[in-house]
Design an enzyme around this catalytic site. Sequence first.
Site, PDB file in Angstrom:
ATOM      1  N   HIS A   1      -9.427   1.459   4.490  1.00 44.70           N
ATOM      2  CA  HIS A   1      -8.391   1.631   5.250  1.00 44.70           C
ATOM      3  C   HIS A   1      -8.593   2.561   6.574  1.00 44.70           C
ATOM      4  O   HIS A   1      -9.178   3.518   6.437  1.00 44.70           O
ATOM      5  CB  HIS A   1      -7.046   2.052   4.157  1.00 44.70           C
ATOM      6  CG  HIS A   1      -5.834   1.930   4.835  1.00 44.70           C
ATOM      7  ND1 HIS A   1      -5.308   3.089   5.758  1.00 44.70           N
ATOM      8  CD2 HIS A   1      -4.725   1.071   5.031  1.00 44.70           C
ATOM      9  CE1 HIS A   1      -4.311   2.634   6.311  1.00 44.70           C
ATOM     10  NE2 HIS A   1      -3.924   1.484   5.633  1.00 44.70           N
TER      11      HIS A   1
ATOM     12  N   GLU B   1      -6.824   4.828   7.580  1.00 44.52           N
ATOM     13  CA  GLU B   1      -6.620   6.379   6.997  1.00 44.52           C
ATOM     14  C   GLU B   1      -7.768   6.996   6.558  1.00 44.52           C
ATOM     15  O   GLU B   1      -8.148   8.074   6.794  1.00 44.52           O
ATOM     16  CB  GLU B   1      -5.305   6.429   6.308  1.00 44.52           C
ATOM     17  CG  GLU B   1      -4.180   6.245   7.242  1.00 44.52           C
ATOM     18  CD  GLU B   1      -2.971   5.396   6.794  1.00 44.52           C
ATOM     19  OE1 GLU B   1      -2.895   5.558   5.083  1.00 44.52           O
ATOM     20  OE2 GLU B   1      -1.970   5.191   7.390  1.00 44.52           O
TER      21      GLU B   1
ATOM     22  N   SER C   1       3.086  -2.335  10.371  1.00 47.58           N
ATOM     23  CA  SER C   1       4.633  -2.175  10.764  1.00 47.58           C
ATOM     24  C   SER C   1       5.063  -3.657  10.064  1.00 47.58           C
ATOM     25  O   SER C   1       6.092  -4.398  11.007  1.00 47.58           O
ATOM     26  CB  SER C   1       4.846  -2.001  11.849  1.00 47.58           C
ATOM     27  OG  SER C   1       4.785  -0.793  12.268  1.00 47.58           O
TER      28      SER C   1
ATOM     29  N   GLY D   1       2.484   2.113  10.775  1.00 50.11           N
ATOM     30  CA  GLY D   1       3.294   3.145  10.574  1.00 50.11           C
ATOM     31  C   GLY D   1       4.018   3.438  11.730  1.00 50.11           C
ATOM     32  O   GLY D   1       4.770   4.696  12.013  1.00 50.11           O
TER      33      GLY D   1
ATOM     34  N   GLY E   1       2.775  -0.884   4.261  1.00 47.91           N
ATOM     35  CA  GLY E   1       2.961   0.204   3.807  1.00 47.91           C
ATOM     36  C   GLY E   1       4.203   0.512   3.384  1.00 47.91           C
ATOM     37  O   GLY E   1       4.920   0.402   2.421  1.00 47.91           O
ATOM     38  N   GLY E   2       4.971   1.048   4.639  1.00 50.52           N
ATOM     39  CA  GLY E   2       6.339   1.772   4.631  1.00 50.52           C
ATOM     40  C   GLY E   2       7.410   0.945   3.777  1.00 50.52           C
ATOM     41  O   GLY E   2       7.983   1.180   3.092  1.00 50.52           O
TER      42      GLY E   2
ATOM     43  N   GLU F   1      -5.936  -4.635  10.130  1.00 47.08           N
ATOM     44  CA  GLU F   1      -4.666  -3.915  10.493  1.00 47.08           C
ATOM     45  C   GLU F   1      -4.884  -3.011  11.945  1.00 47.08           C
ATOM     46  O   GLU F   1      -5.810  -2.087  11.627  1.00 47.08           O
ATOM     47  CB  GLU F   1      -4.555  -2.544   9.363  1.00 47.08           C
ATOM     48  CG  GLU F   1      -4.230  -3.272   7.847  1.00 47.08           C
ATOM     49  CD  GLU F   1      -3.638  -2.414   7.140  1.00 47.08           C
ATOM     50  OE1 GLU F   1      -2.383  -2.576   6.621  1.00 47.08           O
ATOM     51  OE2 GLU F   1      -3.997  -1.302   6.782  1.00 47.08           O
TER      52      GLU F   1
ATOM     53  N   ASN G   1       0.991  -1.211  -0.190  1.00 40.34           N
ATOM     54  CA  ASN G   1       0.093   0.074   0.105  1.00 40.34           C
ATOM     55  C   ASN G   1       0.956   1.229   0.234  1.00 40.34           C
ATOM     56  O   ASN G   1       1.476   1.588   0.950  1.00 40.34           O
ATOM     57  CB  ASN G   1      -0.720   0.162   1.292  1.00 40.34           C
ATOM     58  CG  ASN G   1      -1.653   1.229   1.502  1.00 40.34           C
ATOM     59  OD1 ASN G   1      -1.736   2.174   0.329  1.00 40.34           O
ATOM     60  ND2 ASN G   1      -2.265   1.376   2.404  1.00 40.34           N
ATOM     61  N   TRP G   2       1.073   1.974  -1.106  1.00 45.27           N
ATOM     62  CA  TRP G   2       1.894   2.828  -1.210  1.00 45.27           C
ATOM     63  C   TRP G   2       1.326   4.287  -0.559  1.00 45.27           C
ATOM     64  O   TRP G   2       1.996   5.507  -0.548  1.00 45.27           O
ATOM     65  CB  TRP G   2       2.276   3.225  -2.689  1.00 45.27           C
ATOM     66  CG  TRP G   2       3.237   2.221  -3.484  1.00 45.27           C
ATOM     67  CD1 TRP G   2       3.817   1.073  -2.574  1.00 45.27           C
ATOM     68  CD2 TRP G   2       3.681   1.778  -4.763  1.00 45.27           C
ATOM     69  NE1 TRP G   2       4.502   0.359  -3.163  1.00 45.27           N
ATOM     70  CE2 TRP G   2       4.608   0.953  -4.720  1.00 45.27           C
ATOM     71  CE3 TRP G   2       3.573   2.673  -5.760  1.00 45.27           C
ATOM     72  CZ2 TRP G   2       5.053   0.433  -5.827  1.00 45.27           C
ATOM     73  CZ3 TRP G   2       3.963   2.192  -7.006  1.00 45.27           C
ATOM     74  CH2 TRP G   2       4.997   1.134  -6.834  1.00 45.27           C
ATOM     75  N   LYS G   3       0.238   4.189  -0.315  1.00 48.41           N
ATOM     76  CA  LYS G   3      -0.658   5.553   0.270  1.00 48.41           C
ATOM     77  C   LYS G   3      -0.294   6.632  -0.810  1.00 48.41           C
ATOM     78  O   LYS G   3      -0.140   6.488  -1.906  1.00 48.41           O
ATOM     79  CB  LYS G   3      -0.040   5.565   1.689  1.00 48.41           C
ATOM     80  CG  LYS G   3      -0.336   4.390   2.497  1.00 48.41           C
ATOM     81  CD  LYS G   3       0.008   4.499   3.984  1.00 48.41           C
ATOM     82  CE  LYS G   3      -0.179   3.128   4.819  1.00 48.41           C
ATOM     83  NZ  LYS G   3      -0.025   3.338   6.259  1.00 48.41           N
TER      84      LYS G   3
HETATM   85  P1  PGA Z   1       2.802   0.104   7.514  1.00 49.97           P
HETATM   86  O1  PGA Z   1       1.283   0.442   7.008  1.00 49.97           O
HETATM   87  O2  PGA Z   1       3.303  -1.163   6.945  1.00 49.97           O
HETATM   88  O3  PGA Z   1       3.745   1.382   7.060  1.00 49.97           O
HETATM   89  O4  PGA Z   1       2.626  -0.044   9.150  1.00 49.97           O
HETATM   90  C1  PGA Z   1       0.585  -0.492   6.832  1.00 49.97           C
HETATM   91  C2  PGA Z   1      -0.969  -0.107   6.116  1.00 49.97           C
HETATM   92  O5  PGA Z   1      -1.362   0.969   6.542  1.00 49.97           O
HETATM   93  O6  PGA Z   1      -1.416  -0.603   5.177  1.00 49.97           O
END
Ligand code: PGA
Length: 252
Positions: free
Chosen positions: A96, A98, A213, A174, A234-235, A168, A9-11
């Site tokens: 998600h 966010e 994470s 994050g 994500g990251g 999640e 997930n590149w956000k």
């Molecule tokens: P993260 O994000 O791996 O950076 O914690 C995961 C996500 O929000 O999908």
Amino acid sequence: MRKKLLLGNWKMNKTAEEAKEFALASKEMVAYAIAHNVDVGVAPTFIGLQTVVENAPEGLIVAAQNVHEADHGAYTGEVSIPMLKGIGIKWVILGHSERRGYFAETSEACNAKMKALIANEMTPVYCCGESLETFEKGQTKSFVEDQIRKGFEGIPASDAVKIVVAYEPIWAIGTGKSATKEIAEDTIGYIRSVLASLYGEEAEKIRILYGGSVKPGNIAEYMSEKDIDGALVGGASLALDSYRALIENLVG
Ligand code: PGA
């Protein structure tokens, strides 16, 4: 036997040019994943979708991070299913945390989007997960159950099996504070039992990912748990080296 899935997930990261660069360089690792019977994909921003589709090797799943359920209309700032289909997108992440937190997306809204996606033969990745406060109060299961029941409302088993769920915990996203594999398995096993109460044995076919994470150094732990079918990352999905290491360690 559920096929493992790694979805990056590149956000709100990567320009179109950067997304293209990743796509062009991903050939070998996508071939490696396919050879090991693992599904791999990335979810660029709307701006990056087309270039990734055009430049990625066949087999890389390309997902949008949101969609509107109407085909077209007066919805400023939104993107529709026909628009995504028009550039070859078949997968969409929904709900998600966010989007739920910053943009007030609800489970009911996700439900409408899931139905529209399924009607278009597309794959929703439905996210759920609790806040730190909910976790500390010991209310994770009832909270996530509510998100699952509302998200799957009115969706028959034959369609539910096409949906991917991602659990999640918000406190793990994050933050570098990943949930232990035991916590992740406990909640994901519970999610599967909620799905089983809706769909019986068919729930065994639904893939459930862990996210929060996930790194090359911890992905293998999650994969050793019986109900965890992959990861939403994500990251650690942004850099090629790290993404490649995630695949290698997921494969084991
Ligand atoms: P993260 O994000 O791996 O950076 O914690 C995961 C996500 O929000 O999908």
